[in-house]
Write a protein that holds these residues in place. Structure first.
Motif, mmCIF file in Angstrom:
data_model
loop_
_atom_site.group_PDB
_atom_site.id
_atom_site.type_symbol
_atom_site.label_atom_id
_atom_site.label_comp_id
_atom_site.label_asym_id
_atom_site.label_seq_id
_atom_site.Cartn_x
_atom_site.Cartn_y
_atom_site.Cartn_z
ATOM 1 N N ALA A 118 0.829 -1.205 0.000
ATOM 2 C CA ALA A 118 0.000 0.000 0.000
ATOM 3 C C ALA A 118 0.860 1.251 0.000
ATOM 4 C CB ALA A 118 -0.919 -0.001 1.220
ATOM 5 N N ASP A 119 0.453 2.246 -0.794
ATOM 6 C CA ASP A 119 1.118 3.538 -0.728
ATOM 7 C C ASP A 119 0.751 4.270 0.562
ATOM 8 O OD1 ASP A 119 2.667 3.853 -3.198
ATOM 9 O OD2 ASP A 119 0.736 3.639 -4.189
ATOM 10 N N TYR A 120 -0.469 4.031 1.052
ATOM 11 C CA TYR A 120 -0.872 4.657 2.310
ATOM 12 C C TYR A 120 -2.078 3.910 2.876
ATOM 13 C CZ TYR A 120 -0.432 8.549 5.567
ATOM 14 O OH TYR A 120 -0.174 9.313 6.678
ATOM 15 N N ARG A 121 -2.161 3.849 4.196
ATOM 16 C CA ARG A 121 -3.343 3.334 4.897
ATOM 17 C C ARG A 121 -3.865 4.446 5.804
ATOM 18 N NH1 ARG A 121 -3.842 -2.367 4.894
ATOM 19 N NH2 ARG A 121 -2.037 -3.376 3.963
ATOM 20 N N ASP A 122 -5.190 4.686 5.749
ATOM 21 C CA ASP A 122 -5.733 5.734 6.597
ATOM 22 C C ASP A 122 -6.014 5.181 7.996
ATOM 23 O OD1 ASP A 122 -8.214 4.427 6.582
ATOM 24 O OD2 ASP A 122 -9.070 5.728 5.055
ATOM 25 N N ILE A 123 -6.527 6.029 8.873
ATOM 26 C CA ILE A 123 -6.693 5.646 10.275
ATOM 27 C C ILE A 123 -7.727 4.540 10.455
ATOM 28 C CG2 ILE A 123 -5.943 7.861 11.199
ATOM 29 C CD1 ILE A 123 -8.847 8.671 11.485
ATOM 30 N N ASP A 124 -8.564 4.290 9.442
ATOM 31 C CA ASP A 124 -9.555 3.216 9.512
ATOM 32 C C ASP A 124 -9.093 1.952 8.783
ATOM 33 O OD1 ASP A 124 -11.346 4.749 10.996
ATOM 34 O OD2 ASP A 124 -12.186 5.655 9.186
ATOM 35 N N GLY A 125 -7.863 1.956 8.288
ATOM 36 C CA GLY A 125 -7.327 0.779 7.627
ATOM 37 C C GLY A 125 -7.603 0.684 6.134
ATOM 38 N N ASN A 126 -8.236 1.703 5.538
ATOM 39 C CA ASN A 126 -8.445 1.693 4.092
ATOM 40 C C ASN A 126 -7.095 1.809 3.373
ATOM 41 O OD1 ASN A 126 -11.447 1.753 4.046
ATOM 42 N ND2 ASN A 126 -11.127 3.721 5.070
ATOM 43 N N VAL A 127 -6.957 1.079 2.268
ATOM 44 C CA VAL A 127 -5.683 0.996 1.556
ATOM 45 C C VAL A 127 -5.754 1.838 0.281
ATOM 46 C CG1 VAL A 127 -4.080 -0.551 0.384
ATOM 47 C CG2 VAL A 127 -5.228 -1.289 2.475
ATOM 48 N N TYR A 128 -4.757 2.689 0.088
ATOM 49 C CA TYR A 128 -4.691 3.564 -1.080
ATOM 50 C C TYR A 128 -3.459 3.214 -1.906
ATOM 51 C CZ TYR A 128 -8.108 6.427 1.420
ATOM 52 O OH TYR A 128 -9.219 6.866 2.090
ATOM 53 N N HIS A 129 -3.639 3.223 -3.229
ATOM 54 C CA HIS A 129 -2.543 2.956 -4.150
ATOM 55 C C HIS A 129 -2.501 4.021 -5.241
ATOM 56 C CE1 HIS A 129 -2.969 -1.188 -2.569
ATOM 57 N NE2 HIS A 129 -1.695 -1.294 -2.864
ATOM 58 N N ARG A 130 -1.305 4.208 -5.795
ATOM 59 C CA ARG A 130 -1.160 4.906 -7.076
ATOM 60 C C ARG A 130 -1.162 3.831 -8.154
ATOM 61 N NH1 ARG A 130 4.488 7.047 -6.697
ATOM 62 N NH2 ARG A 130 4.730 5.051 -5.618
ATOM 63 N N GLY A 131 -2.038 3.952 -9.129
ATOM 64 C CA GLY A 131 -2.144 2.922 -10.156
ATOM 65 C C GLY A 131 -3.299 1.985 -9.852
ATOM 66 N N SER A 132 -3.776 1.272 -10.883
ATOM 67 C CA SER A 132 -4.926 0.388 -10.719
ATOM 68 C C SER A 132 -4.841 -0.757 -11.708
ATOM 69 C CB SER A 132 -6.233 1.160 -10.946
ATOM 70 O OG SER A 132 -6.331 1.565 -12.301
ATOM 71 N N ALA A 133 -5.656 -1.775 -11.484
ATOM 72 C CA ALA A 133 -5.698 -2.920 -12.398
ATOM 73 C C ALA A 133 -6.210 -2.496 -13.772
ATOM 74 C CB ALA A 133 -6.588 -4.019 -11.822
ATOM 75 N N ALA A 134 -7.151 -1.531 -13.796
ATOM 76 C CA ALA A 134 -7.751 -1.115 -15.068
ATOM 77 C C ALA A 134 -6.769 -0.335 -15.936
ATOM 78 C CB ALA A 134 -8.985 -0.265 -14.802
ATOM 79 N N TYR A 135 -5.948 0.520 -15.299
ATOM 80 C CA TYR A 135 -5.076 1.402 -16.067
ATOM 81 C C TYR A 135 -3.597 1.070 -15.898
ATOM 82 C CZ TYR A 135 -9.388 4.062 -16.287
ATOM 83 O OH TYR A 135 -10.692 4.441 -16.495
ATOM 84 N N GLY A 136 -3.289 0.019 -15.192
ATOM 85 C CA GLY A 136 -1.894 -0.366 -15.015
ATOM 86 C C GLY A 136 -1.225 0.409 -13.903
ATOM 87 N N LYS A 137 0.008 -0.015 -13.603
ATOM 88 C CA LYS A 137 0.752 0.616 -12.517
ATOM 89 C C LYS A 137 1.518 1.809 -13.061
ATOM 90 C CE LYS A 137 1.091 -3.896 -10.392
ATOM 91 N NZ LYS A 137 1.952 -5.036 -10.076
ATOM 92 N N ASN A 138 0.750 2.811 -13.552
ATOM 93 C CA ASN A 138 1.374 3.956 -14.212
ATOM 94 C C ASN A 138 1.360 5.208 -13.345
ATOM 95 O OD1 ASN A 138 -1.353 4.921 -14.456
ATOM 96 N ND2 ASN A 138 -1.581 3.554 -16.212
ATOM 97 N N PHE A 139 0.877 5.111 -12.112
ATOM 98 C CA PHE A 139 0.839 6.228 -11.183
ATOM 99 C C PHE A 139 0.007 7.394 -11.707
ATOM 100 C CE2 PHE A 139 5.249 4.559 -9.966
ATOM 101 C CZ PHE A 139 4.674 3.579 -9.179
#
Length: 339
Positions: A118-139
């Motif tokens: 994960a690029d970041y996890r918020d205080i509730d444990g939600n996981v955030y990323h740059r990039g996605s399965a739909a558009y690739g790991k292109n940030f």
């Protein structure tokens, strides 16, 4: 663990090698991941030996499978042992690799594309990323729990908007504040500099100002209600009216900010808005007070470098190439050293 809570270990400190044996007589080379089966046997991915090793409850190490790679010289296998199911997995680009048991039979492998850390996890444990399965790991997208929050395919020019109508060029840094506001630094294609952009939980993307930050730049976590950005020139704090305050580190003798080896210090802040920076050049932690005063916080207080690390009070401790840092809720700092 035993009933008394004691653990049995296998392998040896600095005992690099490949030996199937009992307990500390066994040898590994870069054990990278571990998982347990329903019978409490452990399976270790021994990356340096290209083997999956099995550790029985009695502490005996055996080779469970060999990893057979294609002959391509540049090929790199990325295997992961699924912690919740014990499955063996590869990334999609490793589909030609095989797991072969000692008796020669083939072991099935799941080629599901593995998620990034994960690029970041918020205080509730939600996981955030740059990039996605739909558009690739292109940030060029921001996802929350693997669902696209904002962005789409990479663009040559950033555009504000909602969800997939917004566009990013190249997101280099992502931080989620306690109020669930997401802030990212998005790099301009022409200048190579960064802009600060905000994403709310509805996916609305807003570029906060025309300010540009020099590479490398990062958002400092825990730095207040509004974001603070560290770049090669200094510390930029966004004010309530939309203006920026600035503390230079380029002109301060304590921080060799223009030295290429000090390109990317890590930083965090405390509840009083004091900012702490790693200094891997002089092996120390530098403190920038909320009022802008710069001082050495820990390590090398006497101006004398040491070629080893030493625990102790901040006026006696020594660091060895500190490069990453974080802070817990109690205000303790945690520093990672690159040895």
């Amino acid at each position: 663990p035993s009933a008394g809570g004691a653990y049995a270990y296998t392998g040896a400190v600095r005992g690099w090698g490949y030996i199937d044996a009992l307990g500390n007589a066994a040898r590994f080379a870069q054990p990278n991941d571990i998982v347990a089966d329903a019978e409490d046997n452990l399976y270790v991915w021994d990356e340096g030996n290209n083997r999956i090793r099995r550790l029985s409850k009695a502490g005996a190490i055996s080779t469970y499978a060999a990893i057979i790679k294609p002959s391509t010289a540049s090929y790199k296998v990325w295997l992961k042992l699924r912690h919740f199911s014990g499955r063996f997995m590869y990334t999609k680009d490793a589909e030609e690799a095989q797991l072969i048991s000692p008796d020669g039979s083939k072991i099935s492998v799941d080629y599901t594309d593995l998620p990034d850390i994960a690029d970041y996890r918020d205080i509730d444990g939600n996981v955030y990323h740059r990039g996605s399965a739909a558009y690739g790991k292109n940030f060029a997208t921001v996802t929350k729990n693997r669902q696209v929050l904002a962005g789409n395919a990479p663009a040559t020019v950033a555009k504000d908007g909602v969800g997939s109508d917004a566009s990013f060029v190249a997101i280099s840094n992502l931080v989620v504040f306690p109020n669930k506001m997401v802030y990212v630094l998005d790099q301009e294609l022409a200048s190579g500099k960064y802009q600060l952009r905000q994403i709310n939980q509805a996916g609305v993307v807003t570029t906060l100002s025309t300010a540009k930050f020099e590479s490398p730049a990062r958002i400092i976590p825990n730095s207040g209600v509004l974001p603070t950005v560290l770049d090669r020139n200094g510390i930029h704090k966004l004010q309530a009216g939309g203006n920026w305050s600035f503390t230079s580190i380029s002109d301060n003798k304590l921080l060799p900010a223009k030295n290429l080896a000090f390109d990317s210090p890590d930083a965090t802040a405390d509840k009083d808005s004091n900012i702490y920076l790693t200094d891997p050049i002089f092996d120390r932690i530098v403190r920038v007070a909320a009022q802008g005063n710069v001082s050495i916080f820990a390590g090398m207080l006497d101006g004398k470098s040491r070629a080893n690390r030493l625990d102790g009070r901040v006026d006696a401790a020594r660091f060895l190439h500190p490069y990453a840092m974080s802070k817990d809720l109690a205000g303790n700092l945690y520093v990672v050293e690159d040895t």
